[in-house]
Design an enzyme around this catalytic site. Structure first.
Site, PDB file in Angstrom:
ATOM      1  CB  THR A  31      -0.913  -0.026   1.247  1.00  0.00           C
ATOM      2  OG1 THR A  31      -1.808  -1.137   1.120  1.00  0.00           O
ATOM      3  CG2 THR A  31      -1.737   1.245   1.392  1.00  0.00           C
ATOM      4  N   GLY A  32       0.379   2.317  -0.642  1.00  0.00           N
ATOM      5  CA  GLY A  32       1.130   3.565  -0.687  1.00  0.00           C
ATOM      6  C   GLY A  32       1.374   3.971  -2.125  1.00  0.00           C
ATOM      7  CG  ASP A  87       4.193  -2.781   1.271  1.00  0.00           C
ATOM      8  OD1 ASP A  87       3.907  -1.684   0.761  1.00  0.00           O
ATOM      9  OD2 ASP A  87       3.663  -3.207   2.315  1.00  0.00           O
ATOM     10  CG  ASP A  90       6.611   5.124   5.877  1.00  0.00           C
ATOM     11  OD1 ASP A  90       6.178   5.810   4.942  1.00  0.00           O
ATOM     12  OD2 ASP A  90       5.910   4.314   6.514  1.00  0.00           O
ATOM     13  CD  GLU A 109       1.622  -1.622   4.307  1.00  0.00           C
ATOM     14  OE1 GLU A 109       1.407  -0.919   3.312  1.00  0.00           O
ATOM     15  OE2 GLU A 109       2.227  -1.196   5.299  1.00  0.00           O
ATOM     16  CE  LYS A 127       9.648   6.987   1.135  1.00  0.00           C
ATOM     17  NZ  LYS A 127       8.851   6.033   0.427  1.00  0.00           N
TER      18      LYS A 127
HETATM   19  C1  5RP Z   1       1.702   2.164   4.077  1.00  0.00           C
HETATM   20  C2  5RP Z   1       3.174   2.024   3.999  1.00  0.00           C
HETATM   21  C3  5RP Z   1       3.861   2.538   2.776  1.00  0.00           C
HETATM   22  O1  5RP Z   1       4.524   1.498   2.167  1.00  0.00           O
HETATM   23  C4  5RP Z   1       4.825   3.614   3.177  1.00  0.00           C
HETATM   24  O2  5RP Z   1       4.119   4.615   3.876  1.00  0.00           O
HETATM   25  C5  5RP Z   1       5.511   4.227   1.950  1.00  0.00           C
HETATM   26  O3  5RP Z   1       4.593   4.950   1.202  1.00  0.00           O
HETATM   27  P1  5RP Z   1       4.978   5.667  -0.143  1.00  0.00           P
HETATM   28  O4  5RP Z   1       5.310   4.596  -1.133  1.00  0.00           O
HETATM   29  O5  5RP Z   1       3.722   6.431  -0.511  1.00  0.00           O
HETATM   30  O6  5RP Z   1       6.145   6.581   0.116  1.00  0.00           O
HETATM   31  O7  5RP Z   1       3.822   1.482   4.871  1.00  0.00           O
HETATM   32  O8  5RP Z   1       1.210   1.724   5.310  1.00  0.00           O
END
Ligand code: 5RP
Length: 258
Positions: A31-32, A87, A90, A109, A127
């Protein structure tokens, strides 16, 4: 439409990781925003290359997008065990330990990634961190007695090896943010986490805490994207690092609705 360098980095990481998926696999879909690129890239492979696989989404958002792009969606209970989960994250460190949950989906997740032979993280280079913790650590908690849980969490943090100790309830404008499981999120402003493994175990012992966003020893590979199309692939088990370049072709289908 011109994508920002950060979006290009997310896109190329996702595009490279989409190549790991083979027909017949059961695949966890993160997700994200980075995971959304992955889902779009996989949809493109379904439509154009005849790829056939079953996807297990980690949120209602990802499920809707996956169906929209033509991926066969099944629940984790239908799939039982997965070949692979891809996935975003952050933060990730050199051991590929992660902070996740910025999008509020870390509970599903973590369950999905743990039920997979392999977890691959896709991320832009920003990241990567030396020490986890600058990104606030998400903690999914039950709404029941959440203020008591917050107080217990802050008290527990006093004896932990962290720099900051403040917890804030995640809001969605003027109401608490609610997860797909109907829970709340506390964001822990720790600054720097000394012993992530210990912290992850201790936090999960507190009544009212459902799951923390630390992923320790779960991730196997990371695909790091750069704004100029470069990707770096690190495999923590094999101890290898390799580089690649993804051709950035603006695709009408892929970029629609962005
Ligand atoms: C969601 C997450 C996402 O993988 C994380 O926040 C990264 O998001 P993005 O790809 O939008 O930078 O853990 O719960």
């Amino acid at each position: 439409m011109e994508l920002s360098p950060i979006d290009k980095a997310k896109f190329v990481a996702a595009k490279r990781a989409a190549e790991f998926v083979e027909s017949g696999m059961r695949v966890g879909l993160g997700t994200g925003s980075t995971a959304a690129w992955l889902v779009r890239c996989l949809g493109e492979r379904v439509r154009e290359d005849g790829l056939r696989f079953r996807g297990v989404p980690t949120s209602a958002r990802t499920a809707a997008l996956a169906r929209d792009v033509g991926i066969e969606v099944v629940s984790l209970d239908e799939a039982r065990w997965l070949d692979l989960t891809i996935d975003g994250a952050d933060e990730f460190d050199s051991d590929l330990n992660l902070i996740k949950g910025g999008g509020g989906a870390h509970l599903q997740e973590k369950i999905v990634a743990t039920a997979s032979d392999q977890m691959v993280v896709i991320a832009d280079a920003a990241k990567e961190v030396e020490h986890l913790g600058a990104f606030p650590l998400p903690l999914e908690i039950l709404p029941f007695g959440w203020q008591t849980t917050q107080a217990l969490v802050e008290e527990t943090l006093i004896s932990m090896d962290v720099m900051g100790r403040q917890a804030s309830l995640r809001m969605n404008t003027d109401r608490p943010f609610v997860t797909d499981e109907g829970n709340y999120i506390l964001d822990l402003h720790l600054g720097r986490i000394g012993h992530a493994r210990q912290l992850a175990m201790v936090l999960n012992q507190i009544p009212g805490v459902v799951e923390n966003g630390l992923f320790i020893d779960i991730c196997d590979k990371v695909v790091i994207g750069f704004g100029d199309g470069r990707v770096e692939l690190r495999d923590i088990n094999a101890g290898t690092v390799s580089s690649d370049r993804i051709e950035f072709v603006e695709d009408v289908n892929l970029f629609k609705d962005i």
